[in-house]
Structure formats: C-alpha cells, structure tokens
Design an enzyme around this catalytic site. Structure first.
Site, PDB file in Angstrom:
ATOM      1  N   HIS A 224       0.999  -1.252   0.090  1.00 36.72           N
ATOM      2  CA  HIS A 224      -0.014   0.029  -0.227  1.00 36.72           C
ATOM      3  C   HIS A 224       0.908   1.146  -0.120  1.00 36.72           C
ATOM      4  O   HIS A 224       0.550   2.098  -0.716  1.00 36.72           O
ATOM      5  CB  HIS A 224      -1.022   0.083   1.260  1.00 36.72           C
ATOM      6  CG  HIS A 224      -1.684   1.213   1.548  1.00 36.72           C
ATOM      7  ND1 HIS A 224      -1.393   2.440   2.245  1.00 36.72           N
ATOM      8  CD2 HIS A 224      -2.635   1.481   0.872  1.00 36.72           C
ATOM      9  CE1 HIS A 224      -2.213   3.075   2.325  1.00 36.72           C
ATOM     10  NE2 HIS A 224      -3.249   2.951   1.634  1.00 36.72           N
TER      11      HIS A 224
ATOM     12  N   GLU B  87       2.218   1.758  -3.605  1.00 39.27           N
ATOM     13  CA  GLU B  87       1.230   2.298  -4.404  1.00 39.27           C
ATOM     14  C   GLU B  87       1.104   3.967  -4.333  1.00 39.27           C
ATOM     15  O   GLU B  87       0.973   4.557  -5.088  1.00 39.27           O
ATOM     16  CB  GLU B  87      -0.134   1.901  -3.925  1.00 39.27           C
ATOM     17  CG  GLU B  87      -1.435   2.474  -4.491  1.00 39.27           C
ATOM     18  CD  GLU B  87      -2.549   2.702  -3.597  1.00 39.27           C
ATOM     19  OE1 GLU B  87      -2.895   3.662  -3.379  1.00 39.27           O
ATOM     20  OE2 GLU B  87      -3.062   1.623  -2.819  1.00 39.27           O
ATOM     21  N   HIS B  88       1.140   4.442  -2.729  1.00 38.33           N
ATOM     22  CA  HIS B  88       1.136   5.885  -2.779  1.00 38.33           C
ATOM     23  C   HIS B  88       2.515   6.664  -3.510  1.00 38.33           C
ATOM     24  O   HIS B  88       2.100   7.521  -3.672  1.00 38.33           O
ATOM     25  CB  HIS B  88       1.210   6.275  -1.135  1.00 38.33           C
ATOM     26  CG  HIS B  88      -0.111   6.152  -0.573  1.00 38.33           C
ATOM     27  ND1 HIS B  88      -0.711   7.374   0.115  1.00 38.33           N
ATOM     28  CD2 HIS B  88      -1.318   5.398  -0.320  1.00 38.33           C
ATOM     29  CE1 HIS B  88      -1.922   7.096   0.586  1.00 38.33           C
ATOM     30  NE2 HIS B  88      -2.102   5.755   0.362  1.00 38.33           N
TER      31      HIS B  88
ATOM     32  N   GLU C 246      -3.896   7.937   7.792  1.00 31.90           N
ATOM     33  CA  GLU C 246      -4.940   6.890   7.192  1.00 31.90           C
ATOM     34  C   GLU C 246      -5.128   5.901   7.886  1.00 31.90           C
ATOM     35  O   GLU C 246      -6.349   5.474   8.042  1.00 31.90           O
ATOM     36  CB  GLU C 246      -4.438   6.535   5.621  1.00 31.90           C
ATOM     37  CG  GLU C 246      -5.337   5.975   4.819  1.00 31.90           C
ATOM     38  CD  GLU C 246      -4.865   5.633   3.393  1.00 31.90           C
ATOM     39  OE1 GLU C 246      -5.450   4.306   2.894  1.00 31.90           O
ATOM     40  OE2 GLU C 246      -4.104   6.205   3.028  1.00 31.90           O
TER      41      GLU C 246
END
Length: 430
Positions: free
Chosen positions: A67, A70-71, A142
């Site tokens: 993840h 991905e960012h 997040e």
C-alpha cells in the site's frame, strides 16, 4: 491479438501477451464517451515474505509496504502524477487489496496520452528517503482513520480469529509501527520483484479502437528496457485449522455488532472455470439460505434479530477463501447462533430447492447484465475476476450451468463445524 466473442452479452474482448510478459485486455464500448484504464500487479498486502528479484534468500518486509508503494509511485522527481492526469482531462486513482495493486484513470478525451501516462508512471519508480519519511505521517493518519471505522475493525476482528498466524489478518495499510520501518531500498526491492511486466495486467474499456490502441501499447513497451522475467517465490505461514472461536471488542458504537466467519479448510480446484464455478455456487447457496428475500432472513428480521444492515460475502483469492455474515443487533450472540444453525443445517433447509435456485439464477443474471451497463463496474471487476482463462464475461454461462446438486456439493465441501468463528463489538461502557 486474440479476439473472443461473447454473443450472450454482445461483447468482444481483445487479448494479447506482449514479448515482455505484460498481459493486455481491450474491451471496446463505442457507445460510451468515457474510457477507463486499469494497470494491475499481482501483488498485495499479504505478500510480505519472498525471494527478491535476482537473489536466492528469502526476506520479510514490513507490513503495509504494498500500500505504501502504491502511494509513492504517484510522486516523481518533477512533480505529482495526479496533476499531470488532471491537465490531460483525466482523473486517476489507485487501490491495494490483499493480493493486488491497481492504478487507474478515467477520461473522455486524450485516451492514448493518458494511457501512455499510466504505463510510464507505474513503470518508472522514484523513491528517496526524504519522500518516504514524509509519506509515513500521511499514511499513519490514514491508518488511524480506518481504526475509527467500526465496520473495518469488525472485518479485521473476524480475520484475526480465522487467520491468527497469517498476514491476511493485518490491515492492508499496516500499522503505524510497521510503516515506520519502511525504507526507500525496501520499496525498490518490492517494486523490482513484483512489478515485472509478466506479473501485471493492463485492461482498457470504453470508446477505443483495439488495433490502434494495441499498437500504442506495443510501441510504448518495446521502447523500454526490462530485465528478464523471473518466477516470484512467495512464502506464507502454514494455513492451519486453528481458529479463535470467539472474541469481542468495546468500541465507539451505539449498537452491538456481530460477525460470523467461516474459514475455507478445503483444497480448491486449480482450473479457472472450476474456481469461478465454485465461487458462484457458494454465493447462490448463501443467497438461497440468507438472502433478503429468503424466509430465513424475513423470520429473523421480524424477530428483531437482524435489520437491513445484515449482509454476507464470500471471498476467494489466492492463498485463502472465507465467508463472513454480519450486522447490527440488540441480541448479537443469539443472531450469530441462529445464522450458524441455518448454515450448518443447509442440507435440510426448505429454502434450498430447484425452484428457488432457478428464480435466484434469473435474478443473479439480471443484476449481472444490468451491471455491465457501467464501465466503472467492468473496469473495477475485470482484473478482480480473472480466474486463469476465465473472465468476468464467462459468468452467465457458469450461472446457467449450476444445478441444485452443485450448490449442495459445494456447501458440503466448504461448511465445516470446526471452521466457524464469532467476533462481537459492543458499545463502550460508560
């Protein structure tokens, strides 16, 4: 380029595997103004233990790194890719699941330019320790946001019960502690291992001309120098049958929540059509048994055990498969008990009949055909629904072919008294 006709749904799918190993699917929809492009890698949050590209020894990387990667791919030395898509009249996004990471754009204009941007930014990583450290605070916020979401915590509560020793029970974004350990070198290691073209799929749907667009993709890929493809060696803990029977949590909720989980203990078929058939048959079984038009659902609803928050899902992916049934209720243990009894006794349930199955198959097909009117749905579902050679468009044939005995058989295979677990969430005591 291969061409597959689906006359039942009036679709034509174009398919090609490029010399570098990248698999490309194109679905022209001439009557639509919008076009979606999705670039996905077979790499997700559970892939934390593996042999890096070009090495021989396995390593373990911090939770949440897929993840995090991905960012970071959106940020380049010369700016943010989101801004570039915006200047080209497109919107972009990305998401990471347990087993996949996908990057996407949607546009009504400059399709070739936006597709080239998608390919180029995903295939050109740029990480520095400074930008990685800056991102840790953003992703940390997040993670905390998801920790405040009761349904997210409910879902991971049951996963922790079903898979206590498997990375599946860890939040896709990781933890604040785990992401703090991520370095730029870690990101490059994961990128070079899992973002090989041979481990990736490109899918484009919308107002496009297949031959012309495929030519653009071929030219883009042939101009790039990729190292030779290498098989990816992933490692997972042994998927034991040990399951935490029951656990609970106090949280900032107004009402009790429950979730009943069933872990798949059986060995699944390897062939794509059999897997898709298995998944569809189990979905039909649970719809018959506990769908919102079933007598079982209506009885529990009228008794106040469940309300319209009740729902269920069957998840099947590489390395795992499970079902979860959840809802808000004033009687969480009784609700879980009744749902479990219905599932265990499915073989003798009066709802499980050939007549009901025929009606449900018609309903499922109707919903399927309606969903194909949305290219957003097609774009988001296509790569999630790839089972070997089987695609989203093979589903009508599979649904048509399933008979009552098939539904009963998958129930007997999947449903096992030893595979159940319960997780409860209660309002915090004042």
């Amino acid at each position: 380029m291969n061409k597959t006709e689906y006359p039942q749904i009036n679709e034509t799918l174009y398919h090609e595997v490029l010399p570098n190993g990248l698999t490309v699917y194109l679905l022209p929809k001439k009557e639509y103004h919008k076009t979606y492009g999705l670039f996905s890698t077979n790499y997700g949050s559970i892939d934390n233990e593996f042999v890096p590209y070009g090495k021989s020894e396995k390593i373990k990387v911090p939770d949440g790194i897929a993840h995090f990667l991905e960012h970071k791919l959106f940020e380049k030395e010369d700016g943010d890719v989101f801004q570039l898509f915006g200047q080209q009249g497109a919107s972009a996004n990305a998401f990471t699941s347990f087993t996949k990471t996908s990057y996407l754009f949607s546009t009504t204009d400059q399709v070739e330019k936006n597709l080239t941007t998608l390919l180029d930014f995903v295939q050109a990583p740029y990480f520095t320790e400074e930008t990685v450290n800056k991102e840790k605070g953003i992703i940390g916020q997040e993670i905390q946001m998801y920790e405040d979401d009761p349904n997210w915590r409910l879902f991971f509560g049951i996963l922790n019960n079903l898979y206590p020793n498997h990375p599946l029970h860890i939040d896709i974004a990781g933890t604040v502690e785990s992401i703090d350990k991520i370095s730029a070198d870690d990101l490059y290691t994961c990128y070079h291992t899992f973002y090989q073209p041979s481990n990736m799929v490109l899918f484009v749907v919308g107002n496009l001309e297949p031959e012309q667009l495929m030519s653009v993709i071929r030219t883009n890929q042939s101009a790039k120098d990729f190292p030779p493809a290498q098989p990816i060696q992933r490692y997972f803990p042994e998927n034991t049958h040990e399951i935490i029977a029951k656990s609970e949590l106090e949280a900032a909720v107004n009402r009790n929540k429950f979730v009943l989980g069933i872990k798949g203990l059986d060995i699944l078929p390897q062939e794509g059509s059999k897997l898709l058939r298995y998944k569809t048959a189990i979905n039909l079984l649970f719809q018959l048994l506990l769908g919102n038009t079933s007598q079982n659902y209506l009885k529990m609803y009228n008794e106040g055990l469940i309300d319209d928050s009740f729902g269920f899902e069957f998840t099947l992916d590489r390395e795992f498969h499970f079902a979860d049934f959840s809802g808000d209720t004033d009687q969480p243990e009784e609700a879980a008990k009744q749902v479990k009894q219905l599932i265990l006794n499915f073989d003798n349930d009066p709802e499980i009949t050939a007549e009901n199955l025929t009606l449900l198959k018609k309903k499922m097909l109707g919903q399927y055909f309606q969903s194909l009117n949305s290219i957003e749905y097609i774009a988001n579902q296509f790569t999630q629904s790839l089972f070997g050679e089987q695609t989203l468009f093979d589903l009508p044939q599979i649904i048509d072919s399933i008979q009552l005995e098939d539904v009963l058989q998958v129930g007997r295979t999947f449903i096992n008294n030893e595979a159940f677990s319960e997780f409860y969430m209660q309002p915090k005591k004042k």
